[in-house]
Design an enzyme around this catalytic site. Structure first.
Site, PDB file in Angstrom:
ATOM      1  CB  ILE A  19       9.471  -8.211   4.350  1.00  0.00           C
ATOM      2  CG1 ILE A  19       9.834  -9.036   3.030  1.00  0.00           C
ATOM      3  CG2 ILE A  19      10.785  -7.495   4.825  1.00  0.00           C
ATOM      4  CD1 ILE A  19      10.367  -7.951   2.060  1.00  0.00           C
ATOM      5  CB  ALA A  92       2.849  -0.251   4.506  1.00  0.00           C
ATOM      6  CB  ILE A  94       0.606  -1.693  -2.839  1.00  0.00           C
ATOM      7  CG1 ILE A  94       0.524  -0.074  -3.316  1.00  0.00           C
ATOM      8  CG2 ILE A  94      -0.184  -1.827  -1.680  1.00  0.00           C
ATOM      9  CD1 ILE A  94      -0.726   0.319  -3.682  1.00  0.00           C
ATOM     10  CD  GLN A 153       8.110  -3.187 -10.162  1.00  0.00           C
ATOM     11  OE1 GLN A 153       9.296  -2.996  -9.913  1.00  0.00           O
ATOM     12  NE2 GLN A 153       7.090  -4.084  -9.523  1.00  0.00           N
ATOM     13  CE1 TYR A 156       7.200  -1.570  -4.793  1.00  0.00           C
ATOM     14  CE2 TYR A 156       9.164  -2.117  -6.181  1.00  0.00           C
ATOM     15  CZ  TYR A 156       8.397  -2.370  -4.899  1.00  0.00           C
ATOM     16  OH  TYR A 156       8.986  -3.041  -3.771  1.00  0.00           O
ATOM     17  CE  LYS A 160       8.845   0.011  -2.079  1.00  0.00           C
ATOM     18  NZ  LYS A 160       8.507  -0.253  -0.639  1.00  0.00           N
ATOM     19  CE1 TYR A 188      11.066 -10.120  -8.400  1.00  0.00           C
ATOM     20  CE2 TYR A 188      13.573  -9.392  -8.843  1.00  0.00           C
ATOM     21  CZ  TYR A 188      12.173  -9.320  -9.004  1.00  0.00           C
ATOM     22  OH  TYR A 188      11.646  -8.733 -10.108  1.00  0.00           O
TER      23      TYR A 188
HETATM   24  P1  NDP Z   1       3.303  -7.878   1.797  1.00  0.00           P
HETATM   25  O1  NDP Z   1       2.140  -7.834   0.633  1.00  0.00           O
HETATM   26  O2  NDP Z   1       3.382  -9.190   2.409  1.00  0.00           O
HETATM   27  O3  NDP Z   1       3.014  -6.836   2.924  1.00  0.00           O
HETATM   28  C1  NDP Z   1       2.822  -5.439   2.706  1.00  0.00           C
HETATM   29  C2  NDP Z   1       2.244  -4.720   3.756  1.00  0.00           C
HETATM   30  O4  NDP Z   1       1.615  -3.624   3.666  1.00  0.00           O
HETATM   31  C3  NDP Z   1       0.877  -5.796   4.113  1.00  0.00           C
HETATM   32  O5  NDP Z   1       0.841  -5.906   5.830  1.00  0.00           O
HETATM   33  C4  NDP Z   1      -0.228  -4.923   3.876  1.00  0.00           C
HETATM   34  O6  NDP Z   1      -1.644  -4.933   4.573  1.00  0.00           O
HETATM   35  C5  NDP Z   1       0.273  -3.518   4.009  1.00  0.00           C
HETATM   36  N1  NDP Z   1      -0.294  -2.260   3.396  1.00  0.00           N
HETATM   37  C6  NDP Z   1      -0.567  -2.184   1.933  1.00  0.00           C
HETATM   38  N2  NDP Z   1      -1.170  -1.054   1.945  1.00  0.00           N
HETATM   39  C7  NDP Z   1      -1.288  -0.485   3.072  1.00  0.00           C
HETATM   40  C8  NDP Z   1      -1.953   0.567   3.546  1.00  0.00           C
HETATM   41  N3  NDP Z   1      -2.443   1.709   2.627  1.00  0.00           N
HETATM   42  N4  NDP Z   1      -1.749   1.055   4.821  1.00  0.00           N
HETATM   43  C9  NDP Z   1      -1.267   0.219   5.531  1.00  0.00           C
HETATM   44  N5  NDP Z   1      -0.592  -0.784   5.386  1.00  0.00           N
HETATM   45  C10 NDP Z   1      -0.626  -1.298   4.012  1.00  0.00           C
HETATM   46  O7  NDP Z   1       4.658  -7.417   1.117  1.00  0.00           O
HETATM   47  P2  NDP Z   1       6.216  -7.718   1.234  1.00  0.00           P
HETATM   48  O8  NDP Z   1       6.335  -8.242   2.893  1.00  0.00           O
HETATM   49  O9  NDP Z   1       6.737  -8.498   0.331  1.00  0.00           O
HETATM   50  O10 NDP Z   1       6.786  -6.075   1.398  1.00  0.00           O
HETATM   51  C11 NDP Z   1       7.225  -5.487   2.420  1.00  0.00           C
HETATM   52  C12 NDP Z   1       7.913  -4.372   1.848  1.00  0.00           C
HETATM   53  O11 NDP Z   1       9.175  -4.755   1.410  1.00  0.00           O
HETATM   54  C13 NDP Z   1       7.080  -3.520   0.747  1.00  0.00           C
HETATM   55  O12 NDP Z   1       7.385  -2.153   0.997  1.00  0.00           O
HETATM   56  C14 NDP Z   1       7.933  -3.921  -0.590  1.00  0.00           C
HETATM   57  O13 NDP Z   1       7.639  -3.051  -1.505  1.00  0.00           O
HETATM   58  C15 NDP Z   1       9.293  -4.148  -0.193  1.00  0.00           C
HETATM   59  N6  NDP Z   1      10.002  -4.979  -0.902  1.00  0.00           N
HETATM   60  C16 NDP Z   1       9.572  -6.402  -1.108  1.00  0.00           C
HETATM   61  C17 NDP Z   1      10.351  -7.445  -1.779  1.00  0.00           C
HETATM   62  C18 NDP Z   1       9.939  -8.915  -1.920  1.00  0.00           C
HETATM   63  O14 NDP Z   1      10.410  -9.302  -2.898  1.00  0.00           O
HETATM   64  N7  NDP Z   1       8.869  -9.217  -1.324  1.00  0.00           N
HETATM   65  C19 NDP Z   1      11.538  -6.723  -2.550  1.00  0.00           C
HETATM   66  C20 NDP Z   1      11.840  -5.499  -2.411  1.00  0.00           C
HETATM   67  C21 NDP Z   1      11.005  -4.643  -1.620  1.00  0.00           C
HETATM   68  P3  NDP Z   1      -2.561  -5.710   3.929  1.00  0.00           P
HETATM   69  O15 NDP Z   1      -2.233  -7.207   3.804  1.00  0.00           O
HETATM   70  O16 NDP Z   1      -3.713  -5.759   4.947  1.00  0.00           O
HETATM   71  O17 NDP Z   1      -3.020  -5.078   2.560  1.00  0.00           O
END
Ligand code: NDP
Length: 249
Positions: A19, A92, A94, A153, A156, A160, A188
């Protein structure tokens, strides 16, 4: 069309992810100078090169958002290199799922630290600059599961939901100073992570979404860009759902 965003500096945490990348692109297209945090240097350089090949000059800065000192160092660097941050997207995140009975403190703390404590750590570095300029945008990427809860979760969903409590409170503290603070709660979204879920399980998820499909990262990015723009100036303290109708409240 920049809608007030031309030349603004946007920091997207986790901007190299699914995202996050879409958010970086849309903000860049709207005229922002975009900076993404990264954890792994080689991976971040690959991402930067791919973005450059697509015509986007993204900046990257190393930062573990769960670590306050790291965030402080990043804030100092962004002040020196770009004169501060106008638009902050706390993206960011996880997951470390498990039922509550099986969840240990490590699993709980890691998810709270990266998803929620990070919002304090990073926002703290940029808010004074926004207050001094009399303009700023803070956009927190929360989740549908922070609104409705989700089996496995507790960590999480708590993090959130906490992000939105933070948004409403900081919005009240900064509204008179030209700063808006909002949350977006995606459902999602068809990122690599979600597309890696086995097809039959994914089909069961899609069956619960009234619009009949997963969301697109670009749809979340468009919402971020709208909130960041001048057209979004009257929206603050809101939690905007983007979930295809999966959860309505
Ligand atoms: P990704 O795993 O693709 O991206 C998450 C990003 O966060 C990565 O770039 C990761 O870096 C970074 N990150 C993780 N830990 C750390 C840290 N300690 N410090 C700095 N950066 C960190 O996930 P998404 O793109 O899917 O998710 C983006 C956001 O959207 C998140 O907050 C997620 O909870 C939220 N979300 C996502 C949904 C989905 O369906 N995908 C639905 C609802 C919410 P690296 O790759 O280097 O670990």
């Amino acid at each position: 069309m920049s809608n007030g965003l031309n030349g603004k500096v946007a920091l997207v945490t986790g901007g190299t992810g699914g995202i996050g990348s879409a958010i970086c692109i849309k903000l860049a297209q709207a005229g922002c100078k975009v900076v993404s945090t990264y954890m792994d240097e080689a991976q971040a350089n690959d991402w930067k090169a791919k973005m450059a090949a697509a015509g986007f000059d993204m900046a990257i800065v190393k930062c573990d958002v769960s670590n306050f000192d790291d965030c402080k160092a990043m804030g100092d660097k962004l002040n020196a290199d770009f004169g501060g941050v106008d638009v902050l997207v706390n993206n960011a995140g996880i997951t470390k799922d498990g039922t509550f009975r099986k969840m240990g403190p490590d699993q709980w703390n890691a998810v709270l630290d990266v998803n929620l404590v990070s919002v304090f750590n990073v926002t703290k570095q940029v808010i004074d600059g926004m207050l001094n300029k009399g303009w700023g945008r803070v956009i927190n990427i929360s989740s549908i599961n922070g609104q409705k809860g989700q089996f496995g979760q507790t960590n999480y969903a708590a993090a959130k939901a906490g992000m939105h409590g933070f948004s409403m409170s900081l919005a009240q503290e900064t509204a008179k100073k030209g700063i808006t603070v909002n949350s977006i709660s995606p459902g999602y979204i068809g990122t690599e992570m979600v597309m890696a879920i086995p097809e039959d399980v994914r089909n069961q998820i899609v069956a619960q979404i009234p619009v009949g499909r997963l969301g697109k990262p670009e749809e979340i990015a468009a919402l971020v860009t709208f909130l960041a723009s001048e057209d979004g100036a009257f929206i603050t303290g809101a939690n905007i759902a983007a979930n295809g109708g999966q959860h309505m409240c």
